[in-house]
Structure formats: structure tokens, C-alpha cells
Design a protein around this motif. Structure first.
Motif, short mmCIF file in Angstrom:
data_model
loop_
_atom_site.label_atom_id
_atom_site.label_comp_id
_atom_site.label_asym_id
_atom_site.label_seq_id
_atom_site.Cartn_x
_atom_site.Cartn_y
_atom_site.Cartn_z
N ALA A 74 0.83 -1.21 0.00
CA ALA A 74 0.00 0.00 0.00
C ALA A 74 0.86 1.26 0.00
O ALA A 74 0.59 2.22 -0.73
N LYS A 75 1.91 1.27 0.82
CA LYS A 75 2.79 2.43 0.87
C LYS A 75 3.51 2.63 -0.46
O LYS A 75 3.67 3.77 -0.93
N ASP A 76 3.94 1.53 -1.08
CA ASP A 76 4.66 1.65 -2.34
C ASP A 76 3.74 2.13 -3.46
O ASP A 76 4.18 2.87 -4.35
N ARG A 77 2.48 1.72 -3.44
CA ARG A 77 1.53 2.24 -4.43
C ARG A 77 1.35 3.75 -4.26
O ARG A 77 1.30 4.50 -5.23
N ALA A 78 1.25 4.20 -3.01
CA ALA A 78 1.10 5.64 -2.75
C ALA A 78 2.34 6.40 -3.20
O ALA A 78 2.25 7.49 -3.78
N LEU A 79 3.53 5.83 -2.92
CA LEU A 79 4.77 6.47 -3.36
C LEU A 79 4.82 6.54 -4.89
O LEU A 79 5.22 7.57 -5.46
N ALA A 80 4.43 5.46 -5.55
CA ALA A 80 4.46 5.44 -7.01
C ALA A 80 3.54 6.50 -7.59
O ALA A 80 3.88 7.15 -8.60
N GLU A 81 2.40 6.71 -6.96
CA GLU A 81 1.50 7.77 -7.43
C GLU A 81 2.15 9.14 -7.27
O GLU A 81 2.03 9.99 -8.15
N GLU A 82 2.84 9.35 -6.15
CA GLU A 82 3.52 10.62 -5.92
C GLU A 82 4.63 10.83 -6.94
O GLU A 82 4.77 11.92 -7.52
N TRP A 83 5.44 9.79 -7.16
CA TRP A 83 6.53 9.91 -8.14
C TRP A 83 5.98 10.16 -9.55
O TRP A 83 6.57 10.93 -10.32
N THR A 84 4.86 9.52 -9.87
CA THR A 84 4.26 9.71 -11.19
C THR A 84 3.80 11.15 -11.37
O THR A 84 4.00 11.76 -12.43
N ARG A 85 3.18 11.72 -10.33
CA ARG A 85 2.74 13.12 -10.41
C ARG A 85 3.92 14.06 -10.65
O ARG A 85 3.84 14.99 -11.46
N THR A 86 5.01 13.80 -9.94
CA THR A 86 6.19 14.65 -10.09
C THR A 86 6.76 14.53 -11.49
O THR A 86 7.12 15.54 -12.12
#
Length: 270
Positions: A74-86
Motif C-alpha cells: 500500500a505504501k509503495d503504491r502511494a509512493l508510485a502515485e507521488e513519483w508519477t505526479r512529479t
């Protein structure tokens, strides 16, 4: 070749803005980029600060990657979403910079030669997810090429650009959410989009990796040293010629020469 002159003869070149995989660098798809450049496209490949393994700034500073998985899904999915936005914001910023170059507001050998009215966002892996997100946020992008990128972030809301999604061979080890999520994204486009699944391809098949890594099928696929590059470049060029240059191309037929094609048409289209 570094420092090569811009082709003469006048005219403007369509643009492809490219985002590499997580922690990757802009040179990871050099063979693909060179093939596109040889056909009259300008490829602007991006090193993402604090994401790419190392980014050397013009003042000599080196920015190291700060992206790392936690092991918690779950944390890695959230991080991936953040990295994708950036990353999506980076792609949009690069396009803005290229527009300034085209207007003569910045110096460069390509000043006056860029067709910033014909631009594709492209990427591999999370870079493909960033390309999808950048296009959904910014209509300056006219098309998307997603090289085996899981679509991170929200999938709701319609967008106008056509998409070409190249995917690895789907097997028991593939994330079960991958194809359903990708399909939902492709079905949200108001333009006809395409998914090309390449038999024998692995995740790194769509990069330069098969040209130099050991031929381990689980890493680089089973297509040999050069076949993956031929397929990736050939499919991309057929798609870009049709979408950016409006060249008459039977895209389903052209793409089917490389693998299994699924066509996603807009709602209401026949």
C-alpha cells in the motif's frame, strides 16, 4: 553522435518527450530515440531530479536518487502515485521549455526547428505512467506512447489523446491489476487507442537492456539482442506517423506484425 548538426532543408520536426523507468536515466532508450530521430522526430529525454540514479546540473552539482521501495504494498503504491505526479509535472515543464526555445526565448541549435504543435509524451515503466498522466492534464500533448507502464494514480475522467501501450507477455507473474487498470485508462480516451502485447517480451525488452545485459529471458525477454528494439521502434514509428504526421497508416495491420493488438475505440464509435 554528440554535437551532430540539425538536418538542413528547413521544416519543423515533431517532438517526443520521454521519461525513463524508475531510477532510470534518459539514455536508457538511446537506440529507440536514435531510430525516431533518424525518421525526423526530435526526442527530448528527461533525467528526473532525485529520481534518476544521478542528475548532473549545469553548475556541476550531482543530485542522487531518493526513490526507494518500502516493501509495504500500500505504501509503495502511494509512493508510485507521488513519483508519477512529479514526473508528469517534469514532462510538462520540459514541453514549456521547448516552446520557449521554439519562440526564440532560449538559445539552442533546435531553435526555430521544433513543431511544438505536434508533440507526444512517451515513457517506459513508471515513465509510461507519467506520460499518460501528463497528457491527461495537458492537451498540448497530442499522443502518448506507454512502454509497459502500469498506470499509477486515478483512472477516472476522459482525455482526448490517442495512446499506444506496448506490454510485455502476460503470464502468471504479471501483476493481476495491470491489464484491467490499463484497459480502464485506454477506454477513457476519446480517440482510438491501441494495446500491443509482444510475445516473448519482458519488462526491459522495450529498453536498450537486451543490447548489453546477459540474455536472461526473465529480465530481457526471449526475443534476442535486437528484435525487441526493432519491434519497439517499428510500432512507435507507425503510431507517431499516424497520429502526429497524419500519414495514412492501417495501424491495426501495422501493429499486428509485432504482436497481439487490441483496439480501444471511443464510446459511440463504430
Amino acid at each position: 553522435m554528440p554535437g551532430a548538426p540539425v538536418a538542413d532543408g528547413g521544416g519543423l520536426f515533431p517532438v517526443v518527450v520521454f521519461s525513463p523507468g524508475l531510477g532510470g536515466v534518459r539514455t536508457q532508450n538511446t537506440a529507440w530515440a536514435e531510430e525516431l530521430a533518424s525518421r525526423g522526430y526530435v526526442v527530448a529525454a528527461v533525467d528526473h531530479p532525485y529520481d534518476s540514479a544521478a542528475v548532473v546540473l549545469s553548475d556541476g552539482r550531482t543530485l542522487r536518487t531518493r526513490v526507494t521501495a518500502t516493501g509495504d504494498r500500500a505504501k509503495d503504491r502511494a509512493l508510485a502515485e507521488e513519483w508519477t505526479r512529479t514526473r508528469a509535472a517534469d514532462l510538462r515543464a520540459v514541453l514549456t521549455r521547448l516552446e520557449r526555445l521554439e519562440r526564440g526565448e532560449a538559445e539552442g541549435r533546435l531553435a526555430g526547428r521544433l513543431d511544438v504543435g505536434r508533440v507526444a509524451a512517451a515513457g517506459h515503466s513508471i515513465g509510461g505512467a507519467a506520460a499518460l498522466q501528463a497528457a491527461r492534464q495537458d492537451r498540448r500533448f497530442d499522443a502518448v506512447v506507454d512502454l509497459d507502464g502500469f498506470p499509477h494514480g486515478p483512472v477516472g475522467g476522459r482525455f482526448g489523446q490517442p495512446v499506444l501501450a506496448l506490454t510485455q507477455e502476460i503470464g502468471r507473474g504479471t501483476d493481476p491489476d495491470y491489464l484491467p487498470r490499463l484497459t480502464r485508462v485506454l477506454e477513457r480516451s476519446d480517440a482510438t487507442s491501441y494495446r500491443l502485447t509482444v510475445p516473448g517480451a519482458a519488462h526491459l525488452t522495450f529498453t536498450d537492456a537486451p543490447l548489453y545485459l546477459p540474455p536472461v529471458p526473465g529480465i530481457v525477454g526471449s526475443l534476442g539482442r535486437t528484435e525487441g528494439h526493432r519491434i519497439t521502434a517499428g510500432a512507435t514509428l507507425s503510431f507517431l506517423d499516424a497520429t502526429l504526421r497524419r500519414t495514412p497508416v492501417d495501424l491495426p495491420a501495422a501493429l499486428s506484425a509485432h504482436g497481439e493488438v487490441t483496439v480501444h475505440r471511443p464510446e459511440g464509435a463504430r
